[in-house]
Write an enzyme that holds these catalytic residues in place. Sequence first.
Site, PDB file in Angstrom:
ATOM      1  N   TYR A 155     -22.676 -12.239  83.430  1.00 22.71           N
ATOM      2  CA  TYR A 155     -23.549 -11.970  82.288  1.00 22.71           C
ATOM      3  C   TYR A 155     -24.573 -13.097  82.112  1.00 22.71           C
ATOM      4  O   TYR A 155     -25.779 -12.848  82.005  1.00 22.71           O
ATOM      5  CB  TYR A 155     -22.704 -11.816  81.021  1.00 22.71           C
ATOM      6  CG  TYR A 155     -23.480 -11.286  79.835  1.00 22.71           C
ATOM      7  CD1 TYR A 155     -23.875  -9.955  79.780  1.00 22.71           C
ATOM      8  CD2 TYR A 155     -23.774 -12.104  78.748  1.00 22.71           C
ATOM      9  CE1 TYR A 155     -24.575  -9.458  78.685  1.00 22.71           C
ATOM     10  CE2 TYR A 155     -24.466 -11.625  77.655  1.00 22.71           C
ATOM     11  CZ  TYR A 155     -24.869 -10.304  77.624  1.00 22.71           C
ATOM     12  OH  TYR A 155     -25.561  -9.819  76.537  1.00 22.71           O
ATOM     13  N   LYS A 159     -28.615 -12.789  82.655  1.00 21.19           N
ATOM     14  CA  LYS A 159     -29.547 -12.973  81.551  1.00 21.19           C
ATOM     15  C   LYS A 159     -30.540 -14.101  81.837  1.00 21.19           C
ATOM     16  O   LYS A 159     -31.702 -14.044  81.421  1.00 21.19           O
ATOM     17  CB  LYS A 159     -28.796 -13.241  80.250  1.00 21.19           C
ATOM     18  CG  LYS A 159     -28.016 -12.023  79.748  1.00 21.19           C
ATOM     19  CD  LYS A 159     -28.902 -10.795  79.561  1.00 21.19           C
ATOM     20  CE  LYS A 159     -28.138  -9.621  78.984  1.00 21.19           C
ATOM     21  NZ  LYS A 159     -28.968  -8.414  78.800  1.00 21.19           N
TER      22      LYS A 159
END
Length: 234
Positions: A155, A159
């Site tokens: 994640y 990002k």
Amino acid sequence: MKYFITGANRGLGLSLTKVSLLNGDTVFAGVRGTEEAKIKELLELKETHNGNLQIIDIDVQSEESVLSALTQVKEQTDSLDVLINNAAILNERGKSIEELDIEACRLALDINVLGPIRVVKHFLPLLEKGENQSILNISSESGSLTNSYSGDYPYGISKAALNMLSEKLNCYLQDQDIQVLSIHPGWMKTDMGGENAPLYPNDTAKGIIELAERKKKITSQYVFVDYNGDPMEI
């Protein structure tokens, strides 16, 4: 304004759809799979805002699906004003580097980074015909290099890459005055954020829609901001 929002059937995406519709905007709500149980709330919104809400089947992992979604949208309009890349996955939580499933990491990068690339690649011509246009990529503070922490590897990495994509798009589109932002939406009470989160997605959504409407002056040197438009640490 005319919005195209991915991941619009739950969480922040659903709240963004609701706020936009209440403002009288037109929303093309992108969802992966249109089974009735999955899009129940969108179908209820459609009854209330008939004509202003179109539900679009899109799987951001598939370029063919993105092109199909584009065809669906073009049947209804010849322009868009705002693209919101909201669809994302948070997986491999709590795992050390030794425990990571590489295929799960690949999945996160495919959805969280390549997904927005596919959408912008094919929807940009519609956006270029719009007014006061924006591309809003929903990012996270976990993508900040200066605030890095152990865990959430896929994640956080995805990002951070999304933030770079936003910077590159900003450079590419600045002569057309298309606003590009990478937005940290805050820790929200969603399936992803959990019940301990301090924010409600509707409140965050209101701030993000105000950014789309350019009601807030962005003073950040970079395009990475929070849902109020305040600078985030890169």
